[in-house]
Design a protein around this motif. Structure first.
Motif, PDB file in Angstrom:
ATOM      1  N   ARG A 170       0.846  -1.202   0.000  1.00  0.00           N
ATOM      2  CA  ARG A 170       0.000   0.000   0.000  1.00  0.00           C
ATOM      3  C   ARG A 170       0.876   1.245   0.000  1.00  0.00           C
ATOM      4  N   ASN A 171       0.427   2.193  -0.771  1.00  0.00           N
ATOM      5  CA  ASN A 171       1.207   3.384  -0.990  1.00  0.00           C
ATOM      6  C   ASN A 171       0.246   4.568  -1.022  1.00  0.00           C
ATOM      7  N   SER A 172       0.682   5.718  -0.581  1.00  0.00           N
ATOM      8  CA  SER A 172      -0.179   6.901  -0.690  1.00  0.00           C
ATOM      9  C   SER A 172      -0.014   7.545  -2.055  1.00  0.00           C
TER      10      SER A 172
ATOM     11  N   ILE B 266      -4.925   8.941  -0.228  1.00  0.00           N
ATOM     12  CA  ILE B 266      -3.965   9.559   0.695  1.00  0.00           C
ATOM     13  C   ILE B 266      -4.728  10.106   1.896  1.00  0.00           C
ATOM     14  N   TRP B 267      -4.149   9.890   3.035  1.00  0.00           N
ATOM     15  CA  TRP B 267      -4.714  10.341   4.330  1.00  0.00           C
ATOM     16  C   TRP B 267      -4.098  11.695   4.620  1.00  0.00           C
ATOM     17  N   ARG B 268      -4.950  12.707   4.750  1.00  0.00           N
ATOM     18  CA  ARG B 268      -4.441  14.047   5.014  1.00  0.00           C
ATOM     19  C   ARG B 268      -5.102  14.638   6.252  1.00  0.00           C
ATOM     20  N   THR B 269      -4.358  15.495   6.914  1.00  0.00           N
ATOM     21  CA  THR B 269      -4.933  16.265   8.018  1.00  0.00           C
ATOM     22  C   THR B 269      -4.609  17.740   7.765  1.00  0.00           C
ATOM     23  N   GLY B 270      -3.558  18.258   8.385  1.00  0.00           N
ATOM     24  CA  GLY B 270      -3.235  19.680   8.246  1.00  0.00           C
ATOM     25  C   GLY B 270      -4.120  20.518   9.161  1.00  0.00           C
TER      26      GLY B 270
ATOM     27  N   VAL C 139     -10.027  12.508  12.466  1.00  0.00           N
ATOM     28  CA  VAL C 139      -8.736  11.801  12.446  1.00  0.00           C
ATOM     29  C   VAL C 139      -8.084  11.907  11.073  1.00  0.00           C
TER      30      VAL C 139
ATOM     31  N   LYS D 240       5.048   6.255  -6.270  1.00  0.00           N
ATOM     32  CA  LYS D 240       6.369   6.571  -5.718  1.00  0.00           C
ATOM     33  C   LYS D 240       6.969   5.285  -5.164  1.00  0.00           C
TER      34      LYS D 240
HETATM   35  C1  LIG Z   1      -2.792  11.059  10.854  1.00  0.00           C
HETATM   36  C2  LIG Z   1      -2.076  11.320   9.542  1.00  0.00           C
HETATM   37  C3  LIG Z   1      -2.131  12.561   8.961  1.00  0.00           C
HETATM   38  C4  LIG Z   1      -1.475  12.834   7.768  1.00  0.00           C
HETATM   39  N1  LIG Z   1      -1.563  14.081   7.200  1.00  0.00           N
HETATM   40  C5  LIG Z   1      -0.959  14.344   6.034  1.00  0.00           C
HETATM   41  C6  LIG Z   1      -1.107  15.589   5.391  1.00  0.00           C
HETATM   42  O1  LIG Z   1      -1.813  16.478   5.872  1.00  0.00           O
HETATM   43  N2  LIG Z   1      -0.465  15.791   4.217  1.00  0.00           N
HETATM   44  C7  LIG Z   1       0.307  14.821   3.648  1.00  0.00           C
HETATM   45  O2  LIG Z   1       0.869  15.055   2.580  1.00  0.00           O
HETATM   46  N3  LIG Z   1       0.460  13.620   4.231  1.00  0.00           N
HETATM   47  C8  LIG Z   1      -0.168  13.343   5.394  1.00  0.00           C
HETATM   48  N4  LIG Z   1      -0.036  12.122   5.977  1.00  0.00           N
HETATM   49  C9  LIG Z   1       0.935  11.154   5.432  1.00  0.00           C
HETATM   50  C10 LIG Z   1       0.480  10.468   4.184  1.00  0.00           C
HETATM   51  O3  LIG Z   1      -0.865  10.057   4.313  1.00  0.00           O
HETATM   52  C11 LIG Z   1       1.390   9.264   3.872  1.00  0.00           C
HETATM   53  O4  LIG Z   1       1.187   8.222   4.790  1.00  0.00           O
HETATM   54  C12 LIG Z   1       2.859   9.611   3.815  1.00  0.00           C
HETATM   55  O5  LIG Z   1       3.065  10.566   2.816  1.00  0.00           O
HETATM   56  C13 LIG Z   1       3.735   8.378   3.525  1.00  0.00           C
HETATM   57  O6  LIG Z   1       3.359   7.778   2.334  1.00  0.00           O
HETATM   58  P1  LIG Z   1       2.995   6.230   2.299  1.00  0.00           P
HETATM   59  O7  LIG Z   1       1.674   6.096   3.029  1.00  0.00           O
HETATM   60  O8  LIG Z   1       2.915   5.888   0.853  1.00  0.00           O
HETATM   61  O9  LIG Z   1       4.099   5.506   2.994  1.00  0.00           O
HETATM   62  C14 LIG Z   1      -0.721  11.812   7.151  1.00  0.00           C
HETATM   63  C15 LIG Z   1      -0.701  10.532   7.719  1.00  0.00           C
HETATM   64  C16 LIG Z   1      -1.378  10.281   8.901  1.00  0.00           C
HETATM   65  C17 LIG Z   1      -1.348   8.891   9.496  1.00  0.00           C
END
Ligand SMILES: Cc1cc2nc3c(=O)[nH]c(=O)nc-3n(C[C@H](O)[C@H](O)[C@H](O)COP(=O)(O)O)c2cc1C
Length: 186
Positions: A10-12, A133-137, A158, A171
């Motif tokens: 799994r990849n974002s 992709i999981w985002r917060t900010g 969350v 990537k």
């Molecule tokens: C709680 C949480 C919040 C996240 N928030 C962001 C974010 O706001 N922006 C972002 O680019 N990545 C964010 N990420 C990270 C990506 O979702 C991602 O996991 C990271 O870029 C690594 O990539 P991968 O999942 O392919 O290993 C967050 C991950 C988690 C668990």
């Protein structure tokens, strides 16, 4: 897809396009969420699905949050926050719907359960060959945004899961050594 392939690959994906996933796929993603571990079976989960014009509505909420946080935000910042929600055909806000003062399940466990639901959804999307992709900010911790989304008490966003067809190349997966993270007490 085999479970081991899914778990290890799994990849974002930040670049997402295409149409809203079909109803069966969405149902699969939600059913995966609802299999998250959940101390006390209190189901501390709430999901809000944004697609089509709903994404613009969310962008306007993000905009109002930005202006409350930073009334001096310039036009570029304003446009950026409004456009954020157009980065995928589907966004799902995953919310920990917290039961306060639960006799057995503290708030953190309820938030962790919602996080587990979010990860199940990420894996379910990947299993269906979707990108996510999981985002917060700032927007995930913004009182104006959270109030407009109807969060109450100790409820927490969350994450915002952006889901769609993968655009561009994957990537490369990072390589981690197990030994850097695991202590063995035997
Ligand atoms: C709680 C949480 C919040 C996240 N928030 C962001 C974010 O706001 N922006 C972002 O680019 N990545 C964010 N990420 C990270 C990506 O979702 C991602 O996991 C990271 O870029 C690594 O990539 P991968 O999942 O392919 O290993 C967050 C991950 C988690 C668990």
């Amino acid at each position: 897809m085999q479970a081991d392939t899914l778990l290890l690959n799994r990849n974002s994906h930040p670049k997402l396009a295409g149409e809203l996933p079909d109803a069966d796929t969405l149902e699969f993603i939600y059913q995966a969420a609802l299999r998250a571990p959940d101390h006390g079976c209190i189901r501390p989960w709430r999901f809000i699905e944004f697609s089509g014009a709903g994404r613009e509505r969310l962008g306007e909420i993000f905009f109002r949050g930005l202006m409350a946080r930073n009334p001096q935000a310039d036009e570029a910042q304003q446009n950026k926050v409004r456009m954020m929600t157009l980065r995928a055909p589907l966004i799902i806000a995953v919310i920990a719907k917290v039961t306060e003062d639960h006799p057995k399940v503290p708030v953190i466990e309820q938030v962790l359960s919602a996080g587990a639901a979010a990860q199940n959804m990420m894996l379910a999307a990947y299993a269906k060959n979707l990108g996510a992709i999981w985002r917060t900010g700032d927007v995930a911790f913004d009182p104006v945004v959270n109030q407009e989304l109807g969060l109450e008490g100790e409820d927490q966003v969350v994450g915002y899961l952006y889901i769609g067809d993968v655009e561009g190349r994957n990537k490369p997966l990072p390589e981690h050594s197990t030994e850097d993270f695991v202590e063995r007490w035997s």
